[in-house]
Design a protein around this motif. Structure first.
Motif, short mmCIF file in Angstrom:
data_model
loop_
_atom_site.label_atom_id
_atom_site.label_comp_id
_atom_site.label_asym_id
_atom_site.label_seq_id
_atom_site.Cartn_x
_atom_site.Cartn_y
_atom_site.Cartn_z
N ALA A 100 0.95 -1.29 0.13
CA ALA A 100 -0.30 0.25 0.28
C ALA A 100 0.78 1.59 0.01
CB ALA A 100 -0.40 0.18 1.38
N LEU A 101 0.31 1.64 -0.81
CA LEU A 101 0.74 3.58 -0.93
C LEU A 101 0.44 4.71 -0.23
CD1 LEU A 101 3.94 4.37 -2.02
CD2 LEU A 101 2.62 5.40 -3.66
N VAL A 102 1.15 5.19 1.19
CA VAL A 102 0.18 6.36 1.52
C VAL A 102 0.94 7.55 0.57
CG1 VAL A 102 0.78 7.61 3.52
CG2 VAL A 102 0.09 4.40 3.95
N GLY A 103 -0.14 8.70 0.52
CA GLY A 103 0.61 9.74 -0.69
C GLY A 103 0.57 10.98 0.32
N GLY A 104 0.20 11.03 1.25
CA GLY A 104 0.42 12.16 2.02
C GLY A 104 -0.92 12.79 1.94
N GLY A 105 -1.58 14.04 2.92
CA GLY A 105 -0.66 15.46 3.24
C GLY A 105 -0.29 14.66 5.06
N SER A 106 0.11 15.13 5.45
CA SER A 106 0.91 15.80 6.39
C SER A 106 -0.10 14.95 8.02
CB SER A 106 0.78 17.09 6.92
OG SER A 106 1.70 17.21 8.55
N GLY A 107 -0.91 15.28 7.97
CA GLY A 107 -2.26 14.67 8.18
C GLY A 107 -2.05 13.29 8.32
#
Ligand SMILES: NC(=O)c1ccc[n+]([C@@H]2O[C@H](COP(=O)([O-])OP(=O)(O)OC[C@H]3O[C@@H](n4cnc5c(N)ncnc54)[C@H](OP(=O)(O)O)[C@@H]3O)[C@@H](O)[C@H]2O)c1
Length: 171
Positions: A100-107
């Motif tokens: 799985a790719l977590v692409g943001g953002g900060s939160g």
């Protein structure tokens, strides 16, 4: 499921300006994101990124697209809504994804880190300094990382880390 968190950052750790513009990030940052998505076959973004960048902006990327929000968002048909990071991963697992790719953002990045869900972090570090903006992570958490490698990329470098002590496992 291997979870990779991917972010294009200034050397000062910011992913966008205070007004959320990303004009200081070169096109190569977007290209790098697309390459990571091509490998994983999916990406997960936070509700704010979905709204700021605009969901239509992601239409050209062939992938399973997930947006995370606690709200009952009426999302574009090209996206699936997940109510939490864990629900996003369950959706991908059920579809047979191994990564799985977590692409943001900060939160969203911080939610995944705080929940101890991230296995690897990839920073695409671009050669442009801003002194304030949206940090790649925010809030109270810590994580011990193991350095994997640095390698050149476009105008900057790619820095990869393994997450060895995850927040939820009692770091
Ligand atoms: N340079 C890069 O690599 C990069 C990548 C992506 C984004 N960005 C930039 O980052 C900025 C946006 O970052 P951001 O921190 O403001 O927003 P964000 O992380 O995109 O979205 C935050 C939202 O995601 C949802 N969310 C997060 N954790 C959750 C959880 N545990 N459960 C349920 N929902 C959760 C919440 O939505 P609800 O409030 O609806 O519940 C939260 O308000 C933009 O400027 C964007 O352009 C940069």
């Amino acid at each position: 499921m291997k979870v990779i968190l991917d972010a294009t950052v200034s050397p000062t750790g910011f992913i966008s300006r205070e007004n959320f513009e990303e004009d200081f990030l070169p096109d190569s940052g977007w290209d790098a994101f697309k390459e990571s998505v091509a490998r994983a076959g999916n990406f997960i973004i936070g509700r704010h990124t979905y709204e700021i960048i605009g969901p239509e902006h992601f239409d050209s990327i062939e992938a399973t697209r997930i947006v995370v929000s606690s709200q009952n968002l009426d999302v574009r048909p090209t996206f699936t809504l997940a109510k939490s990071p864990e629900a996003a991963l369950k959706l991908l697992e059920d579809k047979g994804f191994q990564e799985a790719l977590v692409g943001g953002g900060s939160g969203l990045n911080s939610s995944f880190m705080r929940a101890g869900l991230v296995d690897e972090i990839i920073f695409y570090v671009v050669p442009y300094i801003i002194g304030k903006g949206t940090p790649v992570f925010t809030g109270e958490f810590e994580a011990e990382l193991e350095f994997i490698e640095n390698k050149p990329f476009a105008e900057g470098f790619i820095s990869r880390y393994r997450v060895v002590a995850k927040e939820s496992s009692g770091f």
